[in-house]
Design an enzyme around this catalytic site. Structure first.
Site, mmCIF file in Angstrom:
data_model
loop_
_atom_site.group_PDB
_atom_site.id
_atom_site.type_symbol
_atom_site.label_atom_id
_atom_site.label_comp_id
_atom_site.label_asym_id
_atom_site.label_seq_id
_atom_site.Cartn_x
_atom_site.Cartn_y
_atom_site.Cartn_z
ATOM 1 C CB THR A 97 -0.478 -0.448 1.079
ATOM 2 O OG1 THR A 97 -1.777 -1.085 1.595
ATOM 3 C CG2 THR A 97 -2.067 0.974 0.721
ATOM 4 C CE LYS A 127 -4.526 -2.872 1.298
ATOM 5 N NZ LYS A 127 -4.440 -3.151 2.734
ATOM 6 C CE LYS A 151 1.869 2.421 4.887
ATOM 7 N NZ LYS A 151 1.595 1.762 3.652
#
Length: 296
Positions: free
Chosen positions: A93, A169, A238
């Site tokens: 990701t 995602k 994150k």
């Protein structure tokens, strides 16, 4: 097929294991060599560096932690040159900005970039039951699809632009964070009135929210079971940050994401960055001073 795998963390190990079990010749590289010892014992090959790995394979998969790791390991002139003529499947990701940079660099070096980020925790990866997104040039996606299917319960095609898989995602992880955050706050509210998180979440996850994400994370919150982390608080921070950055680039307001980012940051400031992000329930309980009020 000769397949490489770079980045053997808690997710990568399970994914690479599925490729090995399927009979592929698997080459591995990880910053910490100890992470690959078990797979080498099962028949995988260890490479001393990414360049040596790339010299042996036609397809390389990567599952690195963040933008910085991807840049340091893969976005260097020697590695890009070694990728020439090969397909690189990235499961990590990462930011949309970096995705676009990677695609441009791969094209410049006559390599092919396929985005294949995943939904699922380490135990799901180890069982080969991930849900895997896939986007990139159609011919390349078709070539690697048998490899993706070995690691997943289902492959979800997302078109020919890799950034579409990556933004899906990121957006999915924003929804997971929202689910965890809402359960954290709602269970703090019920606890203040004497209803345990376990009782409350048992009702919710068997009725209104009878879905895997709510059931799995609801169980963790009810049991206050946050270690070992399947997805650490720091990684959640994150990913929510990636969502906010992508939203800013396209002027998409996301106030809920901002609140979630602050809650994750609060947890990290309290020293809980390595706990599973289900521990957002600790943040909600601390904000309500439940322990001081005898509601812990």
């Amino acid at each position: 097929m000769k397949v490489g795998f770079v980045g053997l963390g808690v997710m990568g190990r399970g994914m690479a294991s599925q490729l090995l079990k399927a009979g592929h010749e698997v080459w591995l590289w990880n910053r910490s060599p100890r992470a690959i010892e078990a797979l080498v014992a099962e028949g995988a090959h260890a490479a001393t560096d990414p360049l040596k790995l790339l010299a042996e394979v036609e397809v390389v998969h990567s599952m690195l932690a963040n933008d910085q790791a991807v840049r340091q390991v893969l976005l260097t002139p020697p590695v890009l040159e070694a990728l020439r003529g090969k397909v690189h499947v990235n499961h990590a990701t990462i930011s949309i900005e970096l995705v676009r940079e990677l695609v441009k660099a791969h094209v410049a070096h006559q390599a092919t970039y396929v985005a294949a980020p995943v939904f699922g925790r380490p135990d799901v990866a180890a069982a080969g039951r991930l849900n895997m997104l896939a986007a990139g040039p159609a011919e390349a996606v078709a070539k690697v699809r048998p490899l993706l299917e070995v690691m997943s319960a289902k492959v979800w095609p997302m078109g020919d632009l890799p950034e579409r898989a990556h933004i899906t995602k990121i957006a999915g992880n924003l929804m997971l964070a929202s689910a965890i955050g809402s359960m954290a706050e709602a269970s703090a509210l019920t606890r203040a009135y004497g209803v345990s998180a376990a009782d409350f979440l048992d009702v919710m996850t068997r009725t209104l929210f009878a879905a895997p994400a709510y059931q799995g994370y609801g169980k963790m919150i009810a049991e206050e079971h946050y270690q070992p982390a399947g997805f650490a608080m720091a990684l959640g921070y994150k990913d929510v940050g990636l969502g906010l950055a992508a939203a800013s680039a396209e002027q998409v307001p996301m106030p809920i994401a901002g609140v979630l980012r602050d809650a994750l940051l609060e947890a990290m400031a309290a020293g809980d960055g390595e706990l599973d992000w289900a521990a957002l329930a600790k943040v909600a309980a601390a904000r309500a001073h439940l322990q001081q009020r005898g509601k812990a």
